[in-house]
Design an enzyme around this catalytic site. Structure first.
Site, PDB file in Angstrom:
ATOM      1  N   THR A   1     -62.357  34.975 -28.174  1.00  0.00           N
ATOM      2  CA  THR A   1     -62.597  33.634 -28.724  1.00  0.00           C
ATOM      3  C   THR A   1     -62.875  32.685 -27.566  1.00  0.00           C
ATOM      4  O   THR A   1     -62.200  32.755 -26.538  1.00  0.00           O
ATOM      5  CB  THR A   1     -61.386  33.097 -29.540  1.00  0.00           C
ATOM      6  OG1 THR A   1     -61.499  31.667 -29.635  1.00  0.00           O
ATOM      7  CG2 THR A   1     -60.052  33.409 -28.900  1.00  0.00           C
TER       8      THR A   1
ATOM      9  N   ARG B   1     -61.864  23.128 -32.602  1.00  0.00           N
ATOM     10  CA  ARG B   1     -61.394  22.449 -33.821  1.00  0.00           C
ATOM     11  C   ARG B   1     -59.913  22.127 -33.724  1.00  0.00           C
ATOM     12  O   ARG B   1     -59.465  21.077 -34.135  1.00  0.00           O
ATOM     13  CB  ARG B   1     -61.638  23.330 -35.052  1.00  0.00           C
ATOM     14  CG  ARG B   1     -62.976  23.086 -35.712  1.00  0.00           C
ATOM     15  CD  ARG B   1     -62.995  23.650 -37.122  1.00  0.00           C
ATOM     16  NE  ARG B   1     -62.694  25.068 -37.143  1.00  0.00           N
ATOM     17  CZ  ARG B   1     -63.602  26.043 -37.028  1.00  0.00           C
ATOM     18  NH1 ARG B   1     -64.868  25.728 -36.906  1.00  0.00           N
ATOM     19  NH2 ARG B   1     -63.258  27.308 -37.048  1.00  0.00           N
TER      20      ARG B   1
END
Ligand code: ADP
Length: 322
Positions: free
Chosen positions: A125, A171
């Site tokens: 990620t 986010r």
């Protein structure tokens, strides 16, 4: 032994390096690898096929994932996870290598706890926000991509004496934003975990810089910041102070691209290590890097609180912007 490998969640540069290493290390040990396409969605659909070592030729340097990826909301349902376990057992796959982030590891944790599927996670990620590892695949590449883009913006910002708000991905994590801000000498950074990055604090920081004679500024904004995304903060500054500013959302530019050398190296090391450990009978772990060395955590560790940007890094941005 038959192994399955899948990539899940957001794609990250270095995933292909990990896939290649899984396939080739397994081949070296005499194990068979099935590629499962489109993450858990493909697992539910039975979208899988054996992966030969030659099918991994020329992928080390490519971003994205040759196995493709997906988000699969159905996987939150226990019945669907039972279907997935059934798919694996029908093909004779005993162990699964999952390359993904937090959500993908949560799914793996459930699959192993509920159905006894042996799982090995490889952190993939660009957010670098998993507990128990200093690094995740894709972070180094995404960081360098963002810095390169902002260096270009800096030329224009200083030539025109202008304020730029640059939004980077994140986010729920500001780790990418804070590191980007340090690396490109940003004047301020806004990110979700920061308790003191209020709109008022930003205004006073920009004002102080103006008084010191700075005519251009770059503010790095993590997309999930509590003050608002870059568009929202920009609109408020324009409305309140009539500033002639520019907003740039880097968006998906940061996700793809050829992986950095470090992401290739760790993807290769983690892919190989996952197979070596599974072959030794280890299970239900995910790999990481701690203080420069190979590390492994129990898969349940993904449920722990997630790391946040070091507080001193956020503070350093303003000190160095003087
Ligand atoms: P990432 O792995 O990059 O964090 P997501 O959070 O989107 O990406 O998770 C990827 C996929 O993992 C989801 O689409 C879903 O299929 C599965 N998943 C995520 N969280 C869970 C959970 N708590 N239980 C079961 N499956 C999950």
């Amino acid at each position: 032994m038959k192994l399955g490998v899948l990539t899940s969640g957001g794609d990250a540069p270095g995933m292909n390096a990990a896939i290649r290493a899984v396939v080739r290390q397994a081949d070296a040990l005499g194990h068979e690898v099935y590629g499962i396409y489109r993450g858990y969605q493909g697992l539910l659909d039975g979208d899988m096929a054996p992966l030969a070592t030659r099918s991994c030729a020329n992928i080390l340097q490519r971003g994205g994932t040759i196995l493709r990826t997906a988000r699969c909301p159905e996987f939150h349902q226990p019945e669907r996870r039972a279907d997935a376990a059934g798919r694996l057992k029908a093909v004779g796959i005993e162990a699964l290598v999952i390359i993904g982030g937090d959500g993908s590891f949560r799914a793996a944790e459930a699959l192993s706890r509920e159905h006894g599927i042996a799982c090995a996670g490889i952190p993939g990620t660009i957010d670098n926000d998993l507990p128990g590892t200093d690094r995740t695949l894709g972070f180094d590449t995404a960081l360098n991509t963002a810095v390169e883009a902002i260096d270009r913006i800096r030329d224009t910002a200083s030539s025109h004496g202008r304020l730029f708000l640059v939004e980077v991905m994140g986010r729920s994590s500001g780790i990418l934003a804070v590191h980007t801000a340090i690396a490109c000498g940003a004047e301020a950074v806004l990110y979700p975990e920061s308790p003191d990055d209020t709109y008022e604090a930003l205004v006073s920081q920009l004002h102080a810089n103006w008084i010191r004679g700075k005519r251009s500024s770059i503010v790095v904004v993590a997309e999930g910041d509590g003050v608002g995304n870059a568009m929202a903060v920009g609109a408020r500054l324009e409305g309140d102070y009539g500033l002639d500013l520019r907003v740039v959302v880097l968006g998906h530019i940061q996700r793809g691209g050829s992986p950095s050398a470090l992401d290739r190296i760790w993807g290769s090391r983690w892919g190989s290590e996952a197979v070596l450990r599974l072959a030794r009978g280890e299970r239900d772990f995910y790999l990481g890097e701690v203080a420069g060395a190979m590390a492994a955590q129990p898969i349940s560790r993904v449920l722990d609180p997630h790391p946040v940007p070091a507080k001193d890094l956020g503070a350093l941005v303003s000190v160095l912007a003087r």
